[in-house]
Design a protein around this motif. Structure first.
Motif, PDB file in Angstrom:
ATOM      1  N   GLY A  77       0.817  -1.216   0.000  1.00 19.98           N
ATOM      2  CA  GLY A  77       0.000   0.000   0.000  1.00 19.98           C
ATOM      3  C   GLY A  77       0.845   1.257   0.000  1.00 19.98           C
ATOM      4  N   GLU A  78       1.935   1.253   0.773  1.00 13.93           N
ATOM      5  CA  GLU A  78       2.839   2.405   0.806  1.00 13.93           C
ATOM      6  C   GLU A  78       3.510   2.617  -0.546  1.00 13.93           C
ATOM      7  OE1 GLU A  78       5.481   1.550   4.040  1.00 13.93           O
ATOM      8  OE2 GLU A  78       3.930   1.893   5.552  1.00 13.93           O
ATOM      9  N   ILE A  79       3.900   1.532  -1.190  1.00 13.77           N
ATOM     10  CA  ILE A  79       4.526   1.610  -2.514  1.00 13.77           C
ATOM     11  C   ILE A  79       3.542   2.195  -3.517  1.00 13.77           C
ATOM     12  CG2 ILE A  79       5.389   0.214  -4.440  1.00 13.77           C
ATOM     13  CD1 ILE A  79       6.546  -1.700  -2.224  1.00 13.77           C
ATOM     14  N   GLN A  80       2.310   1.715  -3.499  1.00 16.44           N
ATOM     15  CA  GLN A  80       1.292   2.214  -4.421  1.00 16.44           C
ATOM     16  C   GLN A  80       0.986   3.680  -4.147  1.00 16.44           C
ATOM     17  OE1 GLN A  80      -1.752  -0.722  -3.638  1.00 16.44           O
ATOM     18  NE2 GLN A  80      -1.274  -1.821  -5.534  1.00 16.44           N
ATOM     19  N   TYR A  81       0.908   4.058  -2.878  1.00 14.41           N
ATOM     20  CA  TYR A  81       0.641   5.446  -2.525  1.00 14.41           C
ATOM     21  C   TYR A  81       1.741   6.359  -3.068  1.00 14.41           C
ATOM     22  CZ  TYR A  81       0.044   9.695   0.166  1.00 14.41           C
ATOM     23  OH  TYR A  81      -0.118  11.012   0.526  1.00 14.41           O
ATOM     24  N   ARG A  82       2.998   5.974  -2.861  1.00 14.63           N
ATOM     25  CA  ARG A  82       4.121   6.772  -3.379  1.00 14.63           C
ATOM     26  C   ARG A  82       4.051   6.890  -4.899  1.00 14.63           C
ATOM     27  NH1 ARG A  82       7.371   3.757   0.112  1.00 14.63           N
ATOM     28  NH2 ARG A  82       8.195   2.590  -1.667  1.00 14.63           N
ATOM     29  N   PHE A  83       3.722   5.783  -5.555  1.00 14.59           N
ATOM     30  CA  PHE A  83       3.640   5.793  -7.020  1.00 14.59           C
ATOM     31  C   PHE A  83       2.587   6.790  -7.500  1.00 14.59           C
ATOM     32  CE2 PHE A  83       1.532   4.279 -10.901  1.00 14.59           C
ATOM     33  CZ  PHE A  83       2.598   4.315 -11.786  1.00 14.59           C
ATOM     34  N   PHE A  84       1.387   6.713  -6.941  1.00 14.66           N
ATOM     35  CA  PHE A  84       0.307   7.589  -7.395  1.00 14.66           C
ATOM     36  C   PHE A  84       0.562   9.049  -7.022  1.00 14.66           C
ATOM     37  CE2 PHE A  84      -2.154   3.530  -7.345  1.00 14.66           C
ATOM     38  CZ  PHE A  84      -2.282   3.444  -8.721  1.00 14.66           C
ATOM     39  N   THR A  85       1.119   9.278  -5.845  1.00 14.16           N
ATOM     40  CA  THR A  85       1.441  10.644  -5.445  1.00 14.16           C
ATOM     41  C   THR A  85       2.477  11.244  -6.388  1.00 14.16           C
ATOM     42  OG1 THR A  85       0.977  10.121  -3.138  1.00 14.16           O
ATOM     43  CG2 THR A  85       2.310  12.084  -3.551  1.00 14.16           C
ATOM     44  N   THR A  86       3.518  10.475  -6.678  1.00 18.04           N
ATOM     45  CA  THR A  86       4.552  10.931  -7.611  1.00 18.04           C
ATOM     46  C   THR A  86       3.965  11.173  -8.993  1.00 18.04           C
ATOM     47  OG1 THR A  86       6.255   9.733  -6.389  1.00 18.04           O
ATOM     48  CG2 THR A  86       6.777  10.334  -8.654  1.00 18.04           C
ATOM     49  N   ALA A  87       3.096  10.278  -9.445  1.00 17.30           N
ATOM     50  CA  ALA A  87       2.489  10.425 -10.775  1.00 17.30           C
ATOM     51  C   ALA A  87       1.694  11.723 -10.873  1.00 17.30           C
ATOM     52  CB  ALA A  87       1.593   9.227 -11.080  1.00 17.30           C
ATOM     53  N   VAL A  88       0.880  11.990  -9.882  1.00 19.86           N
ATOM     54  CA  VAL A  88       0.065  13.211  -9.909  1.00 19.86           C
ATOM     55  C   VAL A  88       0.971  14.444  -9.930  1.00 19.86           C
ATOM     56  CG1 VAL A  88      -1.547  14.623  -8.561  1.00 19.86           C
ATOM     57  CG2 VAL A  88      -1.987  12.181  -8.881  1.00 19.86           C
ATOM     58  N   GLU A  89       2.009  14.446  -9.099  1.00 16.69           N
ATOM     59  CA  GLU A  89       2.937  15.583  -9.075  1.00 16.69           C
ATOM     60  C   GLU A  89       3.616  15.757 -10.426  1.00 16.69           C
ATOM     61  OE1 GLU A  89       5.580  14.680  -5.858  1.00 16.69           O
ATOM     62  OE2 GLU A  89       4.079  15.146  -4.333  1.00 16.69           O
ATOM     63  N   GLN A  90       4.047  14.647 -11.027  1.00 16.33           N
ATOM     64  CA  GLN A  90       4.731  14.732 -12.315  1.00 16.33           C
ATOM     65  C   GLN A  90       3.779  15.169 -13.428  1.00 16.33           C
ATOM     66  OE1 GLN A  90       6.601  10.856 -12.565  1.00 16.33           O
ATOM     67  NE2 GLN A  90       8.481  11.618 -11.624  1.00 16.33           N
ATOM     68  N   TYR A  91       2.543  14.686 -13.403  1.00 15.34           N
ATOM     69  CA  TYR A  91       1.578  15.111 -14.432  1.00 15.34           C
ATOM     70  C   TYR A  91       1.302  16.604 -14.325  1.00 15.34           C
ATOM     71  CZ  TYR A  91       0.422  10.599 -16.470  1.00 15.34           C
ATOM     72  OH  TYR A  91       0.480   9.409 -17.148  1.00 15.34           O
ATOM     73  N   PHE A  92       1.102  17.095 -13.104  1.00 13.99           N
ATOM     74  CA  PHE A  92       0.867  18.530 -12.943  1.00 13.99           C
ATOM     75  C   PHE A  92       2.094  19.328 -13.375  1.00 13.99           C
ATOM     76  CE2 PHE A  92      -2.755  17.562 -10.056  1.00 13.99           C
ATOM     77  CZ  PHE A  92      -3.681  18.343 -10.710  1.00 13.99           C
ATOM     78  N   GLY A  93       3.281  18.837 -13.041  1.00 11.75           N
ATOM     79  CA  GLY A  93       4.503  19.507 -13.469  1.00 11.75           C
ATOM     80  C   GLY A  93       4.614  19.567 -14.985  1.00 11.75           C
ATOM     81  N   GLU A  94       4.243  18.473 -15.649  1.00  7.29           N
ATOM     82  CA  GLU A  94       4.317  18.442 -17.110  1.00  7.29           C
ATOM     83  C   GLU A  94       3.306  19.392 -17.733  1.00  7.29           C
ATOM     84  OE1 GLU A  94       5.695  17.510 -20.889  1.00  7.29           O
ATOM     85  OE2 GLU A  94       6.585  17.291 -18.904  1.00  7.29           O
TER      86      GLU A  94
END
Length: 116
Positions: A77-94
């Protein structure tokens, strides 16, 4: 992935694609002498987007490896949470990067056309 995260990612992608679409519509109205500037801007936008996609693929592979090696549901669950949090941050950055690139190209174009 939660519905909220899916919605955030969908909205980010829609905004990015709309920005690119607006830029391309404006570029179609350019005259021949400005075409090289347009090609430079589009090439830069495409390069930035390709780098973004490559980064997301690396993140995906890293997460899959970590998930396969996880030893508990909590760790997974922690791994998945980090993945999705990072994805959202990267998408907004892009989205922000693509918007800035589009804005820069449009400002350059309007200055050359004498409308800015």
């Amino acid at each position: 992935m939660t519905d909220a995260m899916t919605n955030i990612a969908d909205v980010a992608m829609e905004q990015m694609l709309a920005t690119i679409g607006d830029f391309q519509k404006t570029a179609n109205a350019m005259t021949g002498w400005t075409q090289p500037d347009y090609m430079v801007a589009v090439t830069r936008m495409n390069t930035e987007f390709a780098d973004f996609v490559a980064t997301r693929i690396r993140e995906n592979l890293k997460t899959q490896t970590e998930a396969a090696q996880s030893r508990s549901a909590m760790e997974l669950g922690e791994i998945q949470y980090r993945f999705f949090t990072t994805a959202v941050e990267q998408y907004f950055g892009e989205v922000g990067r693509q918007a800035r690139l589009s804005q820069f190209a449009l400002e350059e174009w309007t200055e050359r056309k004498g409308t800015g």
